[in-house]
Design an enzyme around this catalytic site. Structure first.
Site, PDB file in Angstrom:
ATOM      1  N   GLU A   6      -5.422  -8.745   4.529  1.00 51.53           N
ATOM      2  CA  GLU A   6      -5.856  -7.984   5.703  1.00 51.53           C
ATOM      3  C   GLU A   6      -6.891  -6.987   5.205  1.00 51.53           C
ATOM      4  OE1 GLU A   6      -4.122  -5.047   9.202  1.00 51.53           O
ATOM      5  OE2 GLU A   6      -3.524  -4.791   7.124  1.00 51.53           O
ATOM      6  N   ASP A  13      -0.837  -6.539   3.317  1.00 47.83           N
ATOM      7  CA  ASP A  13      -1.180  -5.531   4.310  1.00 47.83           C
ATOM      8  C   ASP A  13      -2.146  -4.499   3.721  1.00 47.83           C
ATOM      9  OD1 ASP A  13      -0.547  -4.282   6.963  1.00 47.83           O
ATOM     10  OD2 ASP A  13       0.190  -2.656   5.705  1.00 47.83           O
ATOM     11  N   GLN A  15       4.979   7.404   5.532  1.00 49.10           N
ATOM     12  CA  GLN A  15       4.581   6.246   4.729  1.00 49.10           C
ATOM     13  C   GLN A  15       3.650   6.692   3.583  1.00 49.10           C
ATOM     14  OE1 GLN A  15       3.035   4.267   8.233  1.00 49.10           O
ATOM     15  NE2 GLN A  15       4.533   2.627   8.040  1.00 49.10           N
ATOM     16  N   HIS A  24      -0.522  -9.062  15.934  1.00 45.28           N
ATOM     17  CA  HIS A  24       0.558  -8.124  16.255  1.00 45.28           C
ATOM     18  C   HIS A  24       0.071  -6.694  16.398  1.00 45.28           C
ATOM     19  CE1 HIS A  24      -0.150  -7.901  12.039  1.00 45.28           C
ATOM     20  NE2 HIS A  24       0.759  -6.994  11.830  1.00 45.28           N
ATOM     21  N   ASP A  25      -1.199  -6.443  16.106  1.00 45.52           N
ATOM     22  CA  ASP A  25      -1.784  -5.115  16.205  1.00 45.52           C
ATOM     23  C   ASP A  25      -2.702  -5.021  17.426  1.00 45.52           C
ATOM     24  OD1 ASP A  25      -0.506  -4.291  13.880  1.00 45.52           O
ATOM     25  OD2 ASP A  25      -2.173  -4.907  12.600  1.00 45.52           O
ATOM     26  N   ASN A  52       0.819  -1.216   0.000  1.00 44.40           N
ATOM     27  CA  ASN A  52       0.000   0.000   0.000  1.00 44.40           C
ATOM     28  C   ASN A  52       0.853   1.266   0.000  1.00 44.40           C
ATOM     29  OD1 ASN A  52      -1.145   1.970   2.532  1.00 44.40           O
ATOM     30  ND2 ASN A  52      -2.380   1.857   0.666  1.00 44.40           N
ATOM     31  N   HIS A  53       1.984   1.216   0.704  1.00 42.79           N
ATOM     32  CA  HIS A  53       2.829   2.396   0.837  1.00 42.79           C
ATOM     33  C   HIS A  53       4.284   1.985   0.941  1.00 42.79           C
ATOM     34  CE1 HIS A  53       1.689   1.162   5.016  1.00 42.79           C
ATOM     35  NE2 HIS A  53       2.988   1.246   5.166  1.00 42.79           N
ATOM     36  N   GLU A  58      -8.779  10.294  -4.721  1.00 37.15           N
ATOM     37  CA  GLU A  58      -9.455  11.500  -5.193  1.00 37.15           C
ATOM     38  C   GLU A  58     -10.962  11.433  -5.026  1.00 37.15           C
ATOM     39  OE1 GLU A  58      -5.662  10.875  -7.562  1.00 37.15           O
ATOM     40  OE2 GLU A  58      -7.342   9.660  -6.876  1.00 37.15           O
TER      41      GLU A  58
END
Length: 568
Positions: free
Chosen positions: A280, A238, A206, A346-347, A140-141, A248
């Site tokens: 995810e 992820d 990020q 892990h989150d 994603n980033h 946008e």
């Protein structure tokens, strides 16, 4: 001691390094050709999955940071636990501002964790044990320090700048759509060099990649193919919904580009047709089919965040009706597709889909203090300190392994590790693995470790560790080993038809699986009080876990937080 140097870091050469070179010489390095014939096409449907961070699992060279040699050293432990798939959190080069989720190079290994040769040796050894490796892939980033972004800031041609999302003026919704609410203040940040605002769902270091750009799509596929050739059997993608967003179109309800998933999946599978794409995607049940694909041709597996949130509410309320409803709401999925179920990861525990009153109930029970809560939606604690009661913890894990999908467990949860709430945000549940009572819990012999080992209180490593629990037949570790052993003997749990049984008691979760091999019935008492339920039995049922105690005609006694697994 001889040392080698990578990017300014020093690493001592050790015996495991020499072993890795020997393995390469012997031809153990995974080959690049298609390896589809090695495993069943639907291998992921019944896999026992274990998630770990390499940097906090086991340090082999005494620098205080876990590494691939240390992980390879601990493969026998994971094998003995019954693990079939290891999901590795990010291990690529990173400034480490977000625990590895800020990647600067998609094609190499973070030098603190080892070399590519050591990674190859680990893959080889895991393969010998029939353990498949899934890696976290952050598409994603990138990190703001990634070479792509460095070029994008001064790019007049647009070749690199178009890989990210920009706006010449500050968008009206610049402060909407943050992932880390309460910590982040915006999703659009001004870049002084580029003279433009860049978009970032996560932290401002990020920047989001622009998947409307075909080059970015091709780069993502190229990255997945590279690691597939290295022997990786699957990818935990992820933040999937943000990959396919059209920024946008607005942060609140952006348009989606689901066709991108088609391209990424088909590209990834071109090396190995059995490559797993595990998404995810914390989305509403009505959206699931778009991510799975109508024929299961997109993501083969997703985490069932929806059911997870209602499971925690059920444990807080000690009533199961909302949880069983969540399971039924996520029942429908394409044939090849599968759910991944979990308790803790892990989150933080994301409770965002619960009502305010439901969320407050979970907070009250499991995270009553402000520093236990995070992002205005979750709890940043491990399971053991949350549930506290050993019997309730065992009940929760029994529920996990009884659910109709692939069970996922986080490293350290199998021994009931605690959390460190003095650490920032999600790092509270990302402390080094506790192996024994020796220095730094047996994780490292270094003077200072990457993160402090839990050394005080009820969950200190002197009291909670693998070595002690291995020899205690009543330990959580040995109980989970038993659950995994039974779960692996019952493939119908991940494949057969199932139904929630109505036993006229909202404290009891009862699920039944039917297959040509017979029936499996599993009962759980979510209540802290013993109770009795009526269950039609033949008397020929085999008890797999728990104790069948008949107290009347068809009445089964369940202890507080009791569980009972039956097969007929």
């Amino acid at each position: 001691m001889t040392r080698r140097y990578f990017g300014g870091f020093q690493y001592p050469v050790n015996r495991l390094l020499m072993l890795s070179f020997i393995l390469q010489i012997l031809g153990c390095k995974p080959k690049a050709e298609n390896t589809s014939s090695e495993v069943n096409p639907l291998w992921y449907r019944n896999s026992i999955i274990y998630n770990l961070d390499v940097d906090i699992f086991k340090d082999s060279d005494e620098d205080g940071i876990g590494d691939f040699n240390g992980l390879q050293e601990k493969l026998p432990y994971l094998d003995s636990l019954g693990v079939e798939v290891i999901w590795l959190s990010p291990f690529q080069p990173t400034p480490d501002k977000d625990d590895g989720y800020d990647v600067t190079d998609y094609y190499s290994i973070d030098p603190r964790l080892g070399t590519m040769n050591e990674f190859d040796a680990f893959i080889c050894e895991a393969k010998k044990r029939n353990i498949k490796i899934v890696m976290d892939m952050v598409l994603n980033h990138t990190s703001i320090e990634h070479p792509w972004y460095a070029k994008a800031r001064t790019d007049s041609s647009g070749q690199f700048k178009s890989r990210y999302v920009w706006s010449s003026t500050k968008p009206k919704d610049f402060d909407k759509g943050m992932v880390f609410e309460g910590v982040q203040t915006e999703t659009w940040t001004y870049d002084e060099v580029a003279k433009s605002y860049y978009f970032h769902r996560f932290y401002d270091f990020q920047p989001d990649l622009n998947y409307q750009n075909k080059t970015v799509q091709q780069e993502a596929i190229k990255i997945l193919q590279f690691w597939s050739k290295k022997g990786i059997k699957g990818f935990r993608l992820d933040a999937v919904p943000f990959i396919i967003d059209v920024p946008e179109s607005g942060a609140a309800e952006p348009s989606k580009m689901f066709g991108i998933l088609d391209s990424i999946v088909s590209g990834a599978k071109s090396i190995d047709s059995q490559t797993l794409l595990l998404g995810e995607a914390n989305v509403a049940p009505k959206e699931n089919v778009e991510y799975f694909g109508e024929k299961g041709n997109r993501l083969q597996m997703m985490f069932n965040f929806y059911a997870n949130q209602y499971l925690f509410y059920a444990m807080a309320d000690e009533k199961v009706s909302t949880f069983t409803q969540a399971l039924n709401e996520t029942r429908d999925k394409p044939g090849p597709s599968q759910w991944a179920y979990f308790l803790r990861n892990h989150d933080e525990i994301d409770l965002g889909r619960l009502s305010k009153s439901q969320r407050n109930k979970v907070y009250e029970k499991f995270g009553p203090e402000g520093n236990m809560q995070l992002y205005n939606r979750g709890i940043r604690r491990r399971l053991a300190p949350m549930l506290s009661s050993p019997e309730k913890i065992k009940m929760a894990y029994s529920v996990l392994y009884s659910l109709p999908g692939a069970p996922v467990i986080r490293s350290g949860e199998e021994i009931g590790m605690g959390d460190d709430l003095t650490l920032a945000e999600r790092l509270s549940v990302r402390t080094p693995m506790q192996w024994n009572k020796e220095k730094n819990a047996g994780f490292s012999n270094a003077q200072k470790t990457i993160r402090p080992v839990i050394s005080m209180g009820k969950y200190a490593y002197q009291k909670v560790n693998v070595a002690d629990e291995s020899v205690d037949q009543h330990s959580l570790l040995n109980y989970i080993k038993r659950l995994i052993e039974v779960r692996r003997s019952l493939p119908e749990i991940g494949t057969a038809d199932w139904q929630i049984m109505d036993l006229k008691n909202d404290a009891v979760f009862a699920i039944e699986y039917r297959s040509p091999n017979g029936k499996v019935i599993i009962l759980h008492n979510f209540s802290g009080k013993a109770l009795e339920v009526t269950l039609p039995l033949t008397g020929k049922e085999m008890v797999l876990i728990g104790r069948k105690e008949v107290v009347g005609k068809g009445e089964i006694y369940l202890a507080a937080y009791g569980q009972l697994w039956l097969k007929s």
